[in-house]
Motif scaffolding. Structure first.
Motif, PDB file in Angstrom:
ATOM      1  N   ASP A 289       0.820  -1.205   0.000  1.00 26.18           N
ATOM      2  CA  ASP A 289       0.000   0.000   0.000  1.00 26.18           C
ATOM      3  C   ASP A 289       0.857   1.259   0.000  1.00 26.18           C
ATOM      4  OD1 ASP A 289      -1.819   1.938   2.182  1.00 26.18           O
ATOM      5  OD2 ASP A 289      -2.657   1.270   0.275  1.00 26.18           O
ATOM      6  N   LEU A 290       0.500   2.229  -0.880  1.00 27.86           N
ATOM      7  CA  LEU A 290       1.277   3.465  -0.998  1.00 27.86           C
ATOM      8  C   LEU A 290       1.345   4.244   0.314  1.00 27.86           C
ATOM      9  CD1 LEU A 290       0.175   4.854  -4.496  1.00 27.86           C
ATOM     10  CD2 LEU A 290       2.198   3.512  -3.926  1.00 27.86           C
ATOM     11  N   ALA A 291       0.290   4.136   1.115  1.00 31.35           N
ATOM     12  CA  ALA A 291       0.260   4.874   2.384  1.00 31.35           C
ATOM     13  C   ALA A 291       1.381   4.425   3.320  1.00 31.35           C
ATOM     14  CB  ALA A 291      -1.098   4.691   3.054  1.00 31.35           C
ATOM     15  N   SER A 292       1.848   3.196   3.165  1.00 35.45           N
ATOM     16  CA  SER A 292       2.931   2.692   4.017  1.00 35.45           C
ATOM     17  C   SER A 292       4.219   3.464   3.814  1.00 35.45           C
ATOM     18  CB  SER A 292       3.185   1.205   3.724  1.00 35.45           C
ATOM     19  OG  SER A 292       2.009   0.453   3.909  1.00 35.45           O
ATOM     20  N   TYR A 293       4.321   4.119   2.668  1.00 39.52           N
ATOM     21  CA  TYR A 293       5.544   4.856   2.332  1.00 39.52           C
ATOM     22  C   TYR A 293       5.294   6.365   2.210  1.00 39.52           C
ATOM     23  CZ  TYR A 293       7.036   0.129   1.144  1.00 39.52           C
ATOM     24  OH  TYR A 293       7.325  -1.212   1.188  1.00 39.52           O
ATOM     25  N   GLY A 294       4.093   6.820   2.585  1.00 41.56           N
ATOM     26  CA  GLY A 294       3.777   8.248   2.452  1.00 41.56           C
ATOM     27  C   GLY A 294       3.581   8.670   1.017  1.00 41.56           C
ATOM     28  N   LEU A 295       3.291   7.720   0.128  1.00 40.01           N
ATOM     29  CA  LEU A 295       3.156   8.027  -1.291  1.00 40.01           C
ATOM     30  C   LEU A 295       1.708   8.245  -1.713  1.00 40.01           C
ATOM     31  CD1 LEU A 295       5.791   5.456  -2.580  1.00 40.01           C
ATOM     32  CD2 LEU A 295       5.949   7.949  -2.815  1.00 40.01           C
ATOM     33  N   ASP A 296       0.767   7.996  -0.797  1.00 43.10           N
ATOM     34  CA  ASP A 296      -0.625   8.294  -1.106  1.00 43.10           C
ATOM     35  C   ASP A 296      -0.858   9.802  -1.099  1.00 43.10           C
ATOM     36  OD1 ASP A 296      -0.083   8.302   1.626  1.00 43.10           O
ATOM     37  OD2 ASP A 296      -2.187   7.969   2.143  1.00 43.10           O
ATOM     38  N   LYS A 297      -0.118  10.511  -0.266  1.00 42.22           N
ATOM     39  CA  LYS A 297      -0.141  11.976  -0.215  1.00 42.22           C
ATOM     40  C   LYS A 297       1.313  12.459  -0.269  1.00 42.22           C
ATOM     41  CE  LYS A 297      -4.333  11.959   2.608  1.00 42.22           C
ATOM     42  NZ  LYS A 297      -4.932  12.321   3.929  1.00 42.22           N
ATOM     43  N   PRO A 298       1.925  12.407  -1.439  1.00 44.55           N
ATOM     44  CA  PRO A 298       3.358  12.694  -1.551  1.00 44.55           C
ATOM     45  C   PRO A 298       3.707  14.105  -1.113  1.00 44.55           C
ATOM     46  CG  PRO A 298       2.326  12.658  -3.716  1.00 44.55           C
ATOM     47  CD  PRO A 298       1.308  12.150  -2.753  1.00 44.55           C
ATOM     48  N   GLN A 299       4.890  14.246  -0.518  1.00 40.89           N
ATOM     49  CA  GLN A 299       5.334  15.579  -0.125  1.00 40.89           C
ATOM     50  C   GLN A 299       5.832  16.372  -1.322  1.00 40.89           C
ATOM     51  OE1 GLN A 299       9.153  15.844   2.018  1.00 40.89           O
ATOM     52  NE2 GLN A 299       9.106  13.625   2.124  1.00 40.89           N
ATOM     53  N   LEU A 300       6.113  15.690  -2.422  1.00 44.62           N
ATOM     54  CA  LEU A 300       6.499  16.363  -3.663  1.00 44.62           C
ATOM     55  C   LEU A 300       6.093  15.477  -4.832  1.00 44.62           C
ATOM     56  CD1 LEU A 300       7.995  18.622  -5.214  1.00 44.62           C
ATOM     57  CD2 LEU A 300      10.092  17.288  -4.954  1.00 44.62           C
ATOM     58  N   LYS A 301       5.430  16.108  -5.809  1.00 45.22           N
ATOM     59  CA  LYS A 301       5.028  15.392  -7.013  1.00 45.22           C
ATOM     60  C   LYS A 301       5.548  16.156  -8.223  1.00 45.22           C
ATOM     61  CE  LYS A 301       0.919  13.780  -9.573  1.00 45.22           C
ATOM     62  NZ  LYS A 301      -0.560  13.736  -9.566  1.00 45.22           N
ATOM     63  N   ALA A 302       6.341  15.478  -9.044  1.00 49.24           N
ATOM     64  CA  ALA A 302       6.886  16.098 -10.257  1.00 49.24           C
ATOM     65  C   ALA A 302       6.201  15.468 -11.466  1.00 49.24           C
ATOM     66  CB  ALA A 302       8.391  15.883 -10.324  1.00 49.24           C
TER      67      ALA A 302
END
Length: 443
Positions: A289-302
């Motif tokens: 799950d992306l949330a396990s890595y903080g990727l569901d709400k990324p701190q930066l998206k390029a």
């Protein structure tokens, strides 16, 4: 007597022929190879479908060939460096001879082919049958700079050999054996004719930063070289107005603010946009799950858009790079960041990138504004810079007249002169009239 001599000479020649015929590549009589060495030498390793690499009691790295592609099975099946497995197979397939340097198990530690220091490489067929194995030890000295020698054991043999092979470097045995050394590190790459023309950086609670690559036609000097004109034609500029050339520039936008990036910041903008040409990682993580890595709400998206360079009507492609939580080191400081890509074929793949890589993407609108210019000092009365230290005139230079406006310099009298010296007690050589000049008292 002559017959006896002839027989002896013939016997010497026969023995000599046998000796030289038995010479091995190391300059010694070719000894009988062990069963493990023979089996390894005669194996066709191109049939290998799995390779296992390990040292001591550490975890084994497992490379497997699936659907014609090598993957790191011990790292959740992520792609392996396409060259690494083939290089290992090529190296071991080239082992055809060697010199036996020890035959007892007690010698293994000396050559680092024991169960603690030695690196074991095993090869398996598609049905799991072991094709062959060797233990690679330390590098041996070589008089030939073009030949790499290593100590090795084969199969379950106790005998240690010195062999000519690059297997130590090709199998990446120089340090700790771990999965990340065998992974494909470049996870995305644009084709050579493609170009990123738009990059958008998004952060929670902040205005997006949009950096665009644009182009315009500008006049050129009549003296432009023929080589430059030919180069422009190659770029597909045959439709542009005569006497002009196409140049690229960058525009940064954030909220209601827009800034054409000037020359001194142009490299920074180009460097940021071109980061999308190639993406390299440090390691991989378990797909979950992306949330396990903080990727569901990324701190930066390029997010960037790209197409064939110079063709505005070419199909536009898009890709987004998401940065999640930081990976801490043993001191609790940020070391790496979790990352994933959007788009087909990337779902569930979790990578890590270095802190340095993350910081290269983490740009703000202010990074593309001109640097503030230093204030020029204000002039005070008399044309002097305000706040500048006052200029104190020094003594007059011999042979020159004092500068205009400089205060008069008091003349020193010679304490050794008597009462009857020159009139007025003036120093010898002093001018009697105004405008004369005294000499320094120290000579």
């Amino acid at each position: 007597m002559n017959k006896t001599i002839t027989v002896c000479l013939g016997l010497v020649l026969v023995l000599g022929a046998v000796y030289f015929a038995s010479k091995g590549p190391w300059g010694q009589i070719e000894e009988e190879k062990t069963a493990g060495f023979k089996k390894f030498r005669d194996t066709d390793f191109s049939a290998a479908k799995r390779i296992e690499i390990g040292k001591g009691k550490g975890d084994r790295v497992k490379l497997e060939k699936k659907d014609g592609q090598w993957v790191v099975a011990s790292a959740y099946g992520y792609k392996a460096d396409p060259k690494v497995a083939e290089d290992i197979i090529k190296s071991v397939s080239g082992i055809s001879n060697g010199e036996e340097v020890a035959e007892l198990k007690e010698s293994h530690k000396n050559f680092e082919v024991d169960d603690v220091r030695g690196s074991r490489i095993s090869f398996f067929s598609g049905d799991g049958k072991e094709l062959g194995a060797l233990v690679v030890g330390k590098t041996a000295q070589s008089r030939d700079l073009n030949k790499t020698l290593v100590f090795s054991r084969f199969g379950s043999d106790d005998e240690t050999y010195r062999i000519a092979s690059k297997v130590r470097s090709d199998a990446k045995l120089w340090g700790k054996i771990e999965n990340k050394n065998y992974l494909e590190k470049e996870i995305f790459k644009l084709e050579s004719e493609e170009e990123v023309f738009e990059l958008r950086l998004s952060r929670p609670g902040q205005d997006d930063l949009l950096v665009e690559r644009k182009s315009e036609e500008v006049p050129v000097e009549k003296e432009a070289s023929e080589d430059a004109e030919k180069a422009e034609k190659k770029e597909g500029d045959e439709n542009k107005a005569p006497g002009t050339t196409t140049v690229e520039y960058f525009v940064a936008t954030s909220g209601s603010k827009t800034q054409r990036v000037d020359t001194e910041k142009e490299w920074s903008a180009k460097s940021l946009v071109d980061k999308g040409r190639s993406l390299r990682i440090e390691d991989v993580s378990e797909p979950k799950d992306l949330a396990s890595y903080g990727l569901d709400k990324p701190q930066l998206k390029a997010s960037y858009r790209y197409r064939v360079k110079g063709k505005a009507d070419a199909p536009v492609k898009e890709l987004s790079v998401l940065f999640g939580n930081a990976v801490k080191d043993e001191k609790g400081e940020d070391k790496e960041y979790f990352l994933t890509l959007t788009g087909e074929g990337n779902a569930g793949r979790i990578y890590t990138v270095s802190k340095w890589t993350y910081e290269g993407w983490d740009k703000k609108f202010e990074d593309f504004l001109p640097d503030p210019k230093e204030k020029e000092p204000e002039e005070g009365a008399g044309g002097e810079a305000k706040g500048a230290a006052p200029v104190i005139p020094g003594p007059p230079v011999p042979g020159n007249k004092p500068a205009a406006g400089a205060p008069p310099v008091e003349e020193k009298k010679d304490s050794s002169a008597g009462a009857g010296s020159d009139a007025g007690g003036k120093l010898p050589g002093a001018g009697a009239e105004g405008g004369g000049q005294s000499n320094p008292s120290d000579g």
